[in-house]
Design a protein around this motif. Structure first.
Motif, short mmCIF file in Angstrom:
data_model
loop_
_atom_site.label_atom_id
_atom_site.label_comp_id
_atom_site.label_asym_id
_atom_site.label_seq_id
_atom_site.Cartn_x
_atom_site.Cartn_y
_atom_site.Cartn_z
N LEU A 18 0.90 -1.00 0.03
CA LEU A 18 0.09 -0.11 0.03
C LEU A 18 1.01 1.39 -0.04
O LEU A 18 1.72 1.31 0.94
N GLY A 19 0.58 2.32 -0.94
CA GLY A 19 1.30 3.35 -0.93
C GLY A 19 0.24 4.60 -1.29
O GLY A 19 -0.85 4.55 -1.07
N PHE A 20 1.05 5.67 -1.61
CA PHE A 20 0.29 6.92 -1.79
C PHE A 20 0.74 7.63 -3.12
O PHE A 20 1.91 7.84 -3.29
N GLY A 21 -0.44 8.02 -3.84
CA GLY A 21 -0.43 8.40 -5.14
C GLY A 21 -0.49 9.86 -5.26
O GLY A 21 -1.36 10.42 -4.47
N VAL A 33 0.80 17.75 1.29
CA VAL A 33 -0.14 16.73 1.50
C VAL A 33 0.98 15.40 1.55
O VAL A 33 0.47 14.69 2.20
N VAL A 34 1.98 15.39 0.97
CA VAL A 34 3.03 14.13 1.25
C VAL A 34 3.43 14.27 2.63
O VAL A 34 3.37 13.04 3.17
N LEU A 35 3.78 15.23 3.38
CA LEU A 35 4.01 15.05 4.52
C LEU A 35 2.88 14.60 5.55
O LEU A 35 3.17 14.07 6.39
N HIS A 44 5.45 4.63 0.97
CA HIS A 44 5.59 4.32 -0.52
C HIS A 44 4.92 5.42 -1.26
O HIS A 44 3.57 5.58 -1.16
N LEU A 45 5.58 6.00 -1.87
CA LEU A 45 5.06 7.10 -2.83
C LEU A 45 5.30 6.92 -4.21
O LEU A 45 6.30 6.48 -4.80
N ASP A 46 4.06 7.02 -4.78
CA ASP A 46 4.29 7.04 -6.37
C ASP A 46 3.99 8.56 -6.98
O ASP A 46 2.85 9.19 -7.06
N THR A 47 4.90 8.84 -7.86
CA THR A 47 4.74 9.97 -8.41
C THR A 47 5.34 9.98 -9.82
O THR A 47 5.84 8.84 -10.47
N ALA A 48 5.46 11.06 -10.92
CA ALA A 48 6.05 10.88 -12.12
C ALA A 48 6.29 12.31 -12.47
O ALA A 48 5.92 13.37 -11.89
N GLN A 49 7.50 12.53 -13.60
CA GLN A 49 7.82 13.62 -13.91
C GLN A 49 6.45 14.47 -14.63
O GLN A 49 6.34 15.44 -14.41
N MET A 50 5.61 13.47 -15.40
CA MET A 50 4.38 14.10 -15.97
C MET A 50 3.64 14.80 -14.77
O MET A 50 2.94 15.62 -15.29
N VAL A 73 10.20 5.19 -2.97
CA VAL A 73 9.82 6.07 -4.10
C VAL A 73 9.90 5.85 -5.41
O VAL A 73 10.85 5.19 -5.86
N THR A 74 8.77 6.03 -6.19
CA THR A 74 8.63 5.68 -7.46
C THR A 74 8.21 6.91 -8.38
O THR A 74 7.70 7.46 -8.02
N THR A 75 9.21 6.87 -9.61
CA THR A 75 8.90 7.84 -10.56
C THR A 75 8.95 7.33 -11.98
O THR A 75 9.30 6.14 -11.97
N LYS A 76 8.43 8.12 -12.94
CA LYS A 76 8.25 7.54 -14.29
C LYS A 76 9.09 8.53 -15.37
O LYS A 76 8.92 9.71 -15.19
#
Ligand SMILES: NC(=O)C1=CN([C@@H]2O[C@H](COP(=O)(O)OP(=O)(O)OC[C@H]3O[C@@H](n4cnc5c(N)ncnc54)[C@H](OP(=O)(O)O)[C@@H]3O)[C@@H](O)[C@H]2O)C=CC1
Ligand SMILES: O=C(O)C(=O)[C@@H](O)[C@H](O)C(=O)CO
Length: 280
Positions: A18-21, A33-35, A44-50, A73-76
């Motif tokens: 389980l993470g947070f998008g 918001v992320v804090l 677990h955080l899901d972000t993207a350059q987009m 941390v995930t990015t795309k």
């Protein structure tokens, strides 16, 4: 403190299930918001350059006082960066914005099969993986044929495929091919951006369990074995979406929710989506 279970990816890396998008979280609100999400317990955080909000994610990580290794941390890779050099540049831009020297997961955001060769972009991700700056690499919005082609023509098996999944779009064919190839499925828009929450079946199951339709839907994803990262800018919803580990859906509940599938996408079709930012 709630312990979120982890899944082990095909290279041994552990990912919180389980993470947070943060899609559609405005850049100027993202740090706050992320804090809050980190304060609720998400790791677990899901972000993207987009999304244009990696910097806010990085600022929150820095201000949280958490060790970098405590947060996955995930990015795309943004759609515009189609050749080797520009993809490497985009990855570095993401690291700089996030204020980190590595990410835990780096994904090709969209295959763009009508625009460019995703196999070439995957080879760039393999190079980034070999450099150690991404602990794992994967894809997003890849269809079964795209996954099979990568498997046949490249070396590293994607650790994940992040695709649209919710009760109105089970997307089981792509999940099955992922399972066959050792690729974990991540379910994006897990509550269909709120569209499933009035569904009579979900409302009924939620009432029976004294939970909310969002909790029941997210629990359905977890019991199917997928990774999820619901998005909310609302603290009470962040807490609601995190409270998933003290109840279970029965086999009957699971089957009833499975029965809601109607092949309905809320987002673009990966076979035809060809959006490429004009600035690239
Ligand atoms: N790889 C890809 O192509 C894609 C990836 N994603 C990823 O998946 C994440 C989640 O998907 P997303 O599209 O954001 O949609 P979600 O399915 O997570 O839904 C988010 C929406 O639902 C609302 N919401 C959240 N929790 C609740 C709740 N408990 N009760 C009622 N409403 C609620 C939010 O409102 P509010 O914020 O106002 O509280 C927001 O409007 C994204 O943030 C992103 O990280 C998403 C789309 C595509
Ligand atoms: O949220 C994402 O990760 C996306 O890729 C979406 O923004 C997607 O591109 C979209 O919704 C386009 O309308």
């Amino acid at each position: 403190m709630t312990t979120v279970p982890t899944l082990t990816l095909n290279n041994g890396v552990e990912i919180p299930q389980l993470g947070f998008g943060v899609f559609q979280v405005p850049p100027e609100e993202t740090k706050d918001v992320v804090l809050q999400a980190l304060d609720v317990g998400y790791r677990h955080l899901d972000t993207a350059q987009m999304y244009g909000n990696e910097r806010g994610v990085g600022e929150a990580l820095a201000e949280s006082g958490l060790a970098r290794s405590d947060v996955f941390v995930t990015t795309k890779l943004n759609n515009g960066y189609l050749d080797h050099e520009s993809a490497l540049l985009a990855f570095q831009e993401s690291l700089d914005a996030l204020g980190t020297d590595h990410v835990d997961l780096f994904l090709i955001h969209w295959p763009l099969p009508t625009v460019a060769d995703y196999v070439a972009r995957w080879r760039t991700l393999e190079e980034i993986y070999a450099s150690g700056r991404a602990r794992s690499i994967g894809v997003s919005n890849f269809q079964p044929s795209h996954l099979r082609r990568l498997r046949a023509e490249t070396t590293v098996v994607p650790a994940v495929n992040q695709v649209e999944v919710h009760p109105y779009l089970r997307n089981d064919e792509v999940r099955a091919v992922g399972a066959e190839l050792g690729i974990a499925t991540e379910a994006w828009s897990p509550i269909a951006q709120g569209k499933v929450l009035d569904d009579p079946t979900l409302v009924r199951v939620a009432r029976q369990l004294d939970r909310t339709p969002a909790q029941v839907t997210l629990r359905w994803h977890l019991q199917r074995g997928d990774v999820v990262f619901p998005k909310s800018v609302t603290r009470s919803r962040m807490e609601e979406n995190f409270a998933l580990f003290d109840f279970e859906l029965s086999a009957t509940d699971m089957a009833d929710i499975d029965g809601l599938d109607r092949g309905e996408r809320t987002g673009p079709d990966p076979d035809t989506f060809d959006y490429v930012p004009s600035a690239s």
